[in-house]
Scaffold this active site. Structure first.
Site, PDB file in Angstrom:
ATOM      1  N   GLU A 289       0.867  -1.181   0.122  1.00  0.00           N
ATOM      2  CA  GLU A 289       0.097  -0.002   0.111  1.00  0.00           C
ATOM      3  C   GLU A 289       0.811   1.326   0.068  1.00  0.00           C
ATOM      4  O   GLU A 289       0.441   2.377  -0.607  1.00  0.00           O
ATOM      5  CB  GLU A 289      -0.971   0.089   1.144  1.00  0.00           C
ATOM      6  CG  GLU A 289      -2.439   0.573   0.972  1.00  0.00           C
ATOM      7  CD  GLU A 289      -3.294   0.437   2.083  1.00  0.00           C
ATOM      8  OE1 GLU A 289      -4.336  -0.468   1.853  1.00  0.00           O
ATOM      9  OE2 GLU A 289      -3.282   0.841   3.225  1.00  0.00           O
ATOM     10  N   HIS A 318       8.064 -26.717   0.747  1.00  0.00           N
ATOM     11  CA  HIS A 318       7.526 -27.870   0.164  1.00  0.00           C
ATOM     12  C   HIS A 318       6.169 -27.361  -0.489  1.00  0.00           C
ATOM     13  O   HIS A 318       5.373 -27.777  -0.692  1.00  0.00           O
ATOM     14  CB  HIS A 318       6.958 -28.906   1.139  1.00  0.00           C
ATOM     15  CG  HIS A 318       8.053 -29.340   2.159  1.00  0.00           C
ATOM     16  ND1 HIS A 318       8.731 -30.713   1.638  1.00  0.00           N
ATOM     17  CD2 HIS A 318       8.800 -29.024   3.058  1.00  0.00           C
ATOM     18  CE1 HIS A 318       9.624 -30.874   2.386  1.00  0.00           C
ATOM     19  NE2 HIS A 318       9.895 -29.883   3.285  1.00  0.00           N
ATOM     20  N   LYS A 432     -12.832   2.657  -2.158  1.00  0.00           N
ATOM     21  CA  LYS A 432     -14.056   2.706  -1.067  1.00  0.00           C
ATOM     22  C   LYS A 432     -15.075   3.869  -1.661  1.00  0.00           C
ATOM     23  O   LYS A 432     -16.213   3.605  -1.309  1.00  0.00           O
ATOM     24  CB  LYS A 432     -13.346   3.468   0.248  1.00  0.00           C
ATOM     25  CG  LYS A 432     -12.181   2.765   1.017  1.00  0.00           C
ATOM     26  CD  LYS A 432     -11.599   3.530   2.232  1.00  0.00           C
ATOM     27  CE  LYS A 432     -10.735   2.854   3.058  1.00  0.00           C
ATOM     28  NZ  LYS A 432     -10.114   3.831   3.992  1.00  0.00           N
TER      29      LYS A 432
HETATM   30  O1  PA5 Z   1      -3.007   1.867   5.958  1.00  0.00           O
HETATM   31  C1  PA5 Z   1      -3.642   2.210   5.691  1.00  0.00           C
HETATM   32  O2  PA5 Z   1      -4.153   3.670   6.012  1.00  0.00           O
HETATM   33  C2  PA5 Z   1      -5.042   1.466   5.522  1.00  0.00           C
HETATM   34  O3  PA5 Z   1      -4.717   0.375   5.074  1.00  0.00           O
HETATM   35  C3  PA5 Z   1      -5.936   1.487   6.457  1.00  0.00           C
HETATM   36  O4  PA5 Z   1      -5.355   1.223   7.694  1.00  0.00           O
HETATM   37  C4  PA5 Z   1      -7.207   0.825   6.187  1.00  0.00           C
HETATM   38  O5  PA5 Z   1      -7.941   1.271   5.125  1.00  0.00           O
HETATM   39  C5  PA5 Z   1      -8.503   1.025   7.442  1.00  0.00           C
HETATM   40  O6  PA5 Z   1      -8.322   2.228   7.266  1.00  0.00           O
HETATM   41  P1  PA5 Z   1      -9.072   3.032   8.737  1.00  0.00           P
HETATM   42  O7  PA5 Z   1      -8.098   2.667   9.941  1.00  0.00           O
HETATM   43  O8  PA5 Z   1      -9.472   4.427   8.391  1.00  0.00           O
HETATM   44  O9  PA5 Z   1     -10.407   2.260   9.029  1.00  0.00           O
END
Ligand code: PA5
Length: 444
Positions: A289, A318, A432
């Protein structure tokens, strides 16, 4: 206080003899990456840097954990992505693998811990099947306070709690962990009077494991969160130089970057210890990410990012290893070993009929695993496959604190080397928004 983790590039030297010259050639770029991260830290943009020093907050978390320990038998973390994976990582690495199955006494009086990070009615019902809601506390975690999976789970849970234990107890059985200044969860928590824990505004989800996000459930299960934070503080202080030979996080980023430039599009992390299974999940999210981006920080179209892949030794020897060794040469491998394990089993003699196994007799399971680790390193090197090693002297809160900070910092450096913002996730946000539209939210 335990020992220090070590990054060892000898596997890389064997696989790519010219690697040190290549590191030397990119030193100005590494120094620039180091300076850029430092400048962002100085401007207060990288909140994860200050998490190891938040003593007041960790004191409050410990007090709350004690209260939970005295009043509940179960704790459920409700979150997703960075608001759940750090919890899984800490429990997986630092608690008994069958922690929830131990008796209360064996758990030191600490509640069982569950993590709910899916929207699966069957899973949720199964959780309700095994939990006594009178004795269960829910920690709803979302930085944005609006994440649809987390908030939908929360609404279902709140409803169920109100029906089963009544509104008054339901209100006490929910803790909200969210951004201190915005979001639906914050508003709801204020309305409902939930106990609130803050996620600092400058700490992004996947960099938040050392905030209240990861610390509360860790403390509730008896993990020493101060040791965790001092491990992280150690790495923060040990990784300030812009010379990769004096800064392990910068060295890790340099190796990954050079590998990426050579077409290693896949970054495999392979710990030889089951307890780091969820470390692999946490790493995958952090690396993917943060670095998978289509626009550079300067606004250029670039499309970069390495695909992270988790593997576990010896299990994946394996399964994936054949591909790793003979498949496309498009990967860099980080092999993680643990020097001192908590237990040791001697392999007994097989007896009659088992003469072919006599070479094992008297040895230990750890020696076998260590030999497999070494064998994998040797075969990778023989085939010229880029690999390096990280050694954990043991698995303790202090060491895990070092490890998570090392990886967060390495990711920040890698973002600079690739020229991308390692702290946003625009494509995830786009998905989203489409979900909101499909679910009928106004304005989408
Ligand atoms: O790293 C990030 O920002 C995302 O992966 C969030 O952790 C994830 O989308 C969840 O978001 P939130 O904490 O706002 O619910």
């Amino acid at each position: 206080m335990g020992d220090k983790i070590r990054l060892d590039i000898s596997g890389m030297l064997e696989a790519v003899p010219s690697i040190e010259e290549e590191i030397r050639d990119i030193r100005p770029k590494l120094a620039a990456a180091g300076e850029a991260v430092k400048a962002k830290e100085d401007k207060g943009l990288l909140g994860f840097f200050s998490l190891p020093y938040k003593n007041k907050e960790s004191g409050e978390i410990k007090r709350l954990a004690e209260h939970i320990k005295n009043n509940y038998e179960n704790m459920v973390v409700v979150g997703i992505g960075g608001s759940a994976l750090g919890n899984r990582l800490l429990h997986g690495a630092l608690n008994h693998p069958y922690y929830n199955m131990l008796s209360l006494g064996e758990r030191g009086g600490c509640p069982r811990i569950f993590v709910l990070d899916s929207i699966d009615s069957d899973h949720l019902q199964s959780l309700f099947d095994v939990l006594d809601l009178e004795k269960t506390i829910f920690n709803v975690i979302t930085k944005s306070g609006t994440t649809v999976e987390t908030m939908s789970n929360y609404l279902v849970i709140r409803d169920m709690l109100q029906k089963k234990v009544g509104p008054e107890k339901a209100q006490k059985s929910i803790i909200a962990t969210t951004d201190a200044s915005r979001g639906s969860l914050l508003e709801i928590a204020r309305q409902e009077g939930y106990r609130l824990l803050d996620i600092p505004g400058n700490v992004g989800g996947r960099y938040s494991v050392l905030s209240a996000v990861g610390l509360l459930s860790a403390a509730v299960s008896g993990i020493d969160i101060e040791e965790l934070l001092s491990g992280a503080a150690y790495t923060a202080q040990a990784c300030t130089e812009q010379d990769p030979y004096k800064n392990q996080a910068l060295m890790g980023a340099a190796l990954q970057y050079l590998a990426y430039r050579k077409g290693k599009a896949v970054s495999v992390v392979m710990p030889y210890w089951d307890g780091l299974y969820y470390f692999g999940d946490w790493y995958c999210q952090l690396w993917a990410e943060s670095l998978g981006k289509t626009i550079s920080t300067g606004g250029r179209a670039i499309q970069v990012g390495q695909t992270p892949l988790k593997a576990i030794g010896a299990r994946d020897q394996h399964s994936l290893l054949q591909l790793f060794l003979d498949g496309p040469d498009d990967k860099i491998f980080t092999l993680i070993e643990v020097e001192k394990r908590r237990n040791s089993f001697v392999i007994p003699k097989a007896g009659q009929g088992g003469e072919g196994l006599n070479y094992l007799a008297g040895s230990t399971l750890e020696k076998l695993l260590q030999s497999e680790f070494q064998a994998t390193r040797e075969v990778l090197a023989k085939r010229g496959r880029m690999n390096y090693k990280i050694t954990l002297p043991e698995v303790s809160p202090y060491i895990i604190g070092q490890l998570v900070f090392l990886y967060m910092l390495m990711t920040a450096y890698m973002g600079e080397l690739l020229g991308v913002n390692a702290f946003d996730q625009p494509a995830v946000e786009e998905g989203k928004k489409i979900t909101y539209r499909l679910m009928g939210r106004q304005g989408y």
